[in-house]
Design a protein around this motif. Structure first.
Motif, PDB file in Angstrom:
ATOM      1  N   CYS A 196       0.818  -1.218   0.000  1.00 47.34           N
ATOM      2  CA  CYS A 196       0.000   0.000   0.000  1.00 47.34           C
ATOM      3  C   CYS A 196       0.847   1.262   0.000  1.00 47.34           C
ATOM      4  N   VAL A 197       1.948   1.269   0.779  1.00 48.98           N
ATOM      5  CA  VAL A 197       2.643   2.541   1.013  1.00 48.98           C
ATOM      6  C   VAL A 197       3.973   2.642   0.284  1.00 48.98           C
ATOM      7  N   GLY A 202       0.974   6.473  -6.854  1.00 52.12           N
ATOM      8  CA  GLY A 202       0.859   5.919  -5.506  1.00 52.12           C
ATOM      9  C   GLY A 202      -0.572   5.548  -5.160  1.00 52.12           C
ATOM     10  N   GLY A 256      -2.504   7.062  -3.392  1.00 54.78           N
ATOM     11  CA  GLY A 256      -3.376   8.228  -3.389  1.00 54.78           C
ATOM     12  C   GLY A 256      -4.266   8.301  -4.619  1.00 54.78           C
ATOM     13  N   SER A 257      -3.763   7.728  -5.731  1.00 49.49           N
ATOM     14  CA  SER A 257      -4.558   7.760  -6.960  1.00 49.49           C
ATOM     15  C   SER A 257      -5.830   6.948  -6.814  1.00 49.49           C
ATOM     16  N   GLY A 303      -7.743   7.026  -4.136  1.00 52.38           N
ATOM     17  CA  GLY A 303      -8.694   7.742  -3.295  1.00 52.38           C
ATOM     18  C   GLY A 303      -9.085   6.979  -2.053  1.00 52.38           C
ATOM     19  N   GLY A 346      -8.333   3.321  -1.624  1.00 46.85           N
ATOM     20  CA  GLY A 346      -6.901   3.117  -1.422  1.00 46.85           C
ATOM     21  C   GLY A 346      -6.524   3.279   0.040  1.00 46.85           C
ATOM     22  N   TYR A 347      -7.007   4.372   0.654  1.00 52.41           N
ATOM     23  CA  TYR A 347      -6.676   4.582   2.076  1.00 52.41           C
ATOM     24  C   TYR A 347      -7.311   3.486   2.938  1.00 52.41           C
ATOM     25  N   SER A 361      -8.361   4.072  -9.205  1.00 52.37           N
ATOM     26  CA  SER A 361      -7.062   4.524  -9.675  1.00 52.37           C
ATOM     27  C   SER A 361      -7.070   4.673 -11.202  1.00 52.37           C
ATOM     28  N   THR A 409      -9.151   7.711 -12.187  1.00 51.03           N
ATOM     29  CA  THR A 409      -8.450   8.947 -11.849  1.00 51.03           C
ATOM     30  C   THR A 409      -7.341   9.235 -12.857  1.00 51.03           C
TER      31      THR A 409
END
Lengths: 382, 381
Positions: free
Chosen positions: A24-25, A44, A46-47, A49, A52-53, A96, A99
């Motif tokens: 993930c990170v 990453g 973050g794409s 959204g 993802g988190y 992702s 986006t």
């Protein structure tokens, strides 16, 4: 389940959770390209959204479950977090893709990044560890159903269809399904012929010492010949017989030959391992050799014969890809096409179904081994 | 029933069996015994053609076995071996009907036979029929092996050390049950063993072999009393007198009209019984006839109270079973220092007693059925 052992940390699940978290990170979650063959630009988590988190959060939860002292609920908790990871992963990938493709030209592609693969692998490890520890299987089945449903929904509504892999599939749909069909029928036919030849050979090997030495020697040598070399070597005898050296025939012959070793060897070992006292008792009570074989020796050798078939099936599902070289349209065709075009997702389109086939063949033959073998031969009898 | 004529088996240069001639009458137990390598197992296995003789003829029920198909022959000869060889993938019930299945019996008949045979060998059918061999103890497996050999009710049983792989206590129990079963079934049994005591206990005739040659073929008594040569003498052992006692069953020589009183007998009656009895002891039985103890008559006659003259015992410890041998009875008597010992049935009911003079008489007599000698009744601790 209240032993001190199970109260400590679950190391396997913890490792899986760490792998998922690293995915993930650490590694790029997705890769975007201007078209399907140029170098990609990593993106990453973050794409992806919110989904993802959520993945990252779930990986942390799985880690907590693995490290927290077990009070009986840990397997269920770990299984739930693994299932949630697997269920949300397609939504994160879809988001992702959406986006990264926003405003991009039609040729642009988004591929699955290393981070997403790693997350999937980590979730699988946690799942495995949790289902080993779980007392009931129903929980695992329910979770698997949930995950499958989530993936199906993500295709329809989550943007998963925008991923490069799925777009490759859309383009190659006809080729893909014909390759799957060819692959399966090639493997099935070869395995069937190998059983028809291999089981009698194994029986003969268990009866006659000379046959044993020759047959086990020959099938052993065949196994050591690399698959491409075997396909090349087959051209000569086939042409002498006036038969084509390319096409399905050499493919079936090669796969049959590779299946022989595990089938012959395990049939032989299974029969040779039958306690001589059991054979003596059967003969002394008036069984003919055939009755002895069918009623006593074969049932006792059956677990090993199924194991040999399983090993053969898993092996030739892989080798069938190489058979594409002699002009048979197996899944190998997609892999080789992908290599030729440097299109990673096309390679995956060929490779992933093979992995699924191998896993399904492995699992179903293991299940068969348990289902047909007499309870008297199982270790769990009390 | 089984006749061997000049049977020879040669393996290369070695003679496993050398010109063996043997006649085994129907309904008798013939024990083949000898040191290892004497050819006893080879002889047995030639009878059902698991081994083919080099020369000579074997007749079963007047038919030369060579003229029969081996499978056909074997289905008529029950076969039990030391390692049992139960089929691990089949249940106990399925194992037992192996031969009936080959003979294509119908299902009802096979189910009835399984129940009958399990009961015969002392295993509860409902409990054992569905078990798998790996769930059985060694003794249970041997019982199932014997039941399997008996399944199609063959007139002949071939048994190769069938009780060899179990502990001595279990072996003795299996031997006692074999004697009981054989008494009812009267099969022709060929029994291979290397255990002299087992041979003496079970055999109607013993065939003692050495180096493939028959040394002596006779009843156990004959072999013990008149060994044919030094080898036979040595093989049967120095304690031949004691071994003879192993042949005599307690029930054959015990005195059955023993003086008994039960717990309802009044003290006065007790005293009068004691004073006129020739016996030193009066056995005390409970309401259902079980041995409970005995009174010392001398003590009662001297005016002692019933309590002081009485000895309470547990029949499981201070008596022998009626199907025990005199050897076991003597061993018990020596153990407790008794001059006689009570004989009880399986439930502990008093059947009679055996005294030392009876045993001495049995030792002296050539006949197993010795008349019960006058013995001192009762027992002295």
């Amino acid at each position: 389940m209240g032993s001190a052992q199970s109260r400590r940390i679950d190391r396997v699940a913890a490792a899986g959770a760490l792998i998922a978290l690293a995915g993930c990170v650490w590694l790029p979650f997705a890769v975007s390209r201007a078209n399907r063959i140029v170098a990609g630009v990593p993106a990453g988590i973050g794409s992806a959204g919110a989904p993802g988190y959520a993945l990252a959060l779930l990986a942390v939860l799985a880690l907590v479950a693995a490290l927290y002292p077990d009070r009986g609920r840990r397997p269920a908790f770990a299984l739930a977090s693994a299932a949630a990871l697997a269920a949300i992963l397609p939504w994160a990938l879809g988001r992702s893709a959406v986006t990264l493709l926003a405003g991009a030209p039609a040729f642009a592609r988004v591929s699955v990044g290393g981070g997403a693969w790693l997350t999937a692998a980590g979730a699988a490890v946690v799942w495995f560890a949790a289902s080993q520890a779980a007392s009931r299987r129903t929980l695992g089945y329910a979770a698997a159903g949930l995950v499958a449903a989530s993936w199906a929904l993500a295709f329809a509504f989550g943007g998963l269809d925008r991923l490069s892999l799925v777009m490759e599939y859309a383009v190659q749909r006809d080729l893909f399904w014909s390759a799957v069909g060819t692959h399966l029928s090639l493997v099935g036919i070869s395995l069937g012929i190998a059983l028809l030849i291999g089981v009698p050979l194994g029986v003969a090997a268990s009866r006659v010492g000379l046959v044993r030495d020759v047959v086990l020697g020959v099938v052993g040598v065949i196994q050591t010949v690399p698959s491409l070399a075997l396909l090349g070597l087959l051209v000569v005898p086939l042409s002498l017989l006036g038969l084509p050296g390319i096409g399905p025939l050499p493919g079936v012959i090669a796969l049959t030959l590779y299946s022989l070793l595990p089938i012959v060897r395990d049939t032989y070992i299974g029969l040779a391992g039958v306690d001589p006292a059991i054979v003596d008792a059967g003969r002394g009570m008036g069984m003919s050799r055939l009755q002895l074989l069918l009623r006593v020796e074969a049932p006792l050798a059956l677990p090993l014969m199924i194991e040999g078939t399983r090993a053969a099936a898993v092996t030739i599902i892989g080798i069938a890809a190489v058979v594409a070289f002699v002009g048979v349209g197996t899944l190998g065709v997609l892999v080789f096409l992908g290599w030729g075009q440097q299109a990673d997702d096309l390679i995956l389109l060929g490779a992933l179904p093979m992995v699924v086939m191998a896993v399904v063949a492995d699992g179903s033959l293991r299940w068969l081994g348990r289902a047909v073998v007499s309870p008297g031969l199982r270790g769990d009898l009390r | 029933m089984i006749r061997l004529e000049n049977v020879t088996k040669r393996y290369g240069e070695t003679l496993a069996v050398d010109s063996l001639t043997l006649d085994i009458p129907a309904g008798e137990v013939c024990v083949l015994i000898g040191p290892s390598g004497c050819g006893k197992t080879t002889t047995l296995r030639m009878m059902n053609r698991l081994i083919e003789p080099t020369s000579g003829h074997i007749f079963v029920d007047e038919a030369d076995v060579e003229t029969l198909r081996p499978e056909q022959l074997r289905r008529g000869l029950g076969y039990a071996i030391q390692s049992v060889g139960l089929f691990p993938h089949l249940t106990v019930g399925e194992n037992i009907v192996t031969v009936p299945k080959l003979l294509k019996w119908d299902k009802e008949r096979m189910a009835a036979r399984v129940e009958e045979l399990l009961t015969l060998v002392g295993l509860a059918p409902s409990e054992y029929e569905g078990k798998y061999p790996r769930q059985l103890s060694g003794g249970e497996a041997q019982r199932v092996g014997v039941a399997r050999a008996l399944a199609a009710d063959p007139p002949v049983l071939l048994m190769d050390e069938p009780f060899g792989a179990v502990d001595p206590l279990t072996r003795q129990r299996l031997q006692a049950e074999f004697v009981r079963i054989q008494r009812d079934l009267r099969k022709t049994v060929v029994f291979v063993t290397h255990d002299v005591d087992e041979a003496i206990r079970l055999a109607d005739r013993i065939a003692l072999m050495r180096g493939g040659r028959l040394q002596q073929y006779a009843t156990p008594e004959e072999i013990l009393d008149h060994p044919a040569n030094k080898f036979v003498h040595d093989f049967m052992g120095a304690d031949r007198a004691l071994k003879r006692l192993g042949r005599v069953k307690v029930s054959d020589v015990m005195r059955t009209d023993v003086p008994t009183v039960d717990s309802s007998t009044r003290a006065a009656d007790l005293r009068s019984r004691a004073s006129c009895a020739e016996e030193r002891f009066l056995y005390l039985v409970d309401g259902s006839g079980r041995l409970a103890g005995w009174f010392d008559c001398a003590d009662l006659a001297d005016g002692g109270g019933p309590e002081s003259a009485m000895t309470s015992v547990d029949w499981r410890e201070s008596a022998v079973a009626s199907d025990a041998s005199l050897k076991e009875a003597l061993s018990r008597m020596l153990e407790f220092g008794f001059r006689s010992i009570a004989v009880v049935d399986g439930e502990g009911r008093l059947l009679g007693d055996v005294a030392l003079p009876t045993i001495e008489a049995a030792l002296g007599a050539g006949d197993t059925h010795v008349a019960a000698a006058d013995g001192q009744g009762g027992a002295r601790p």
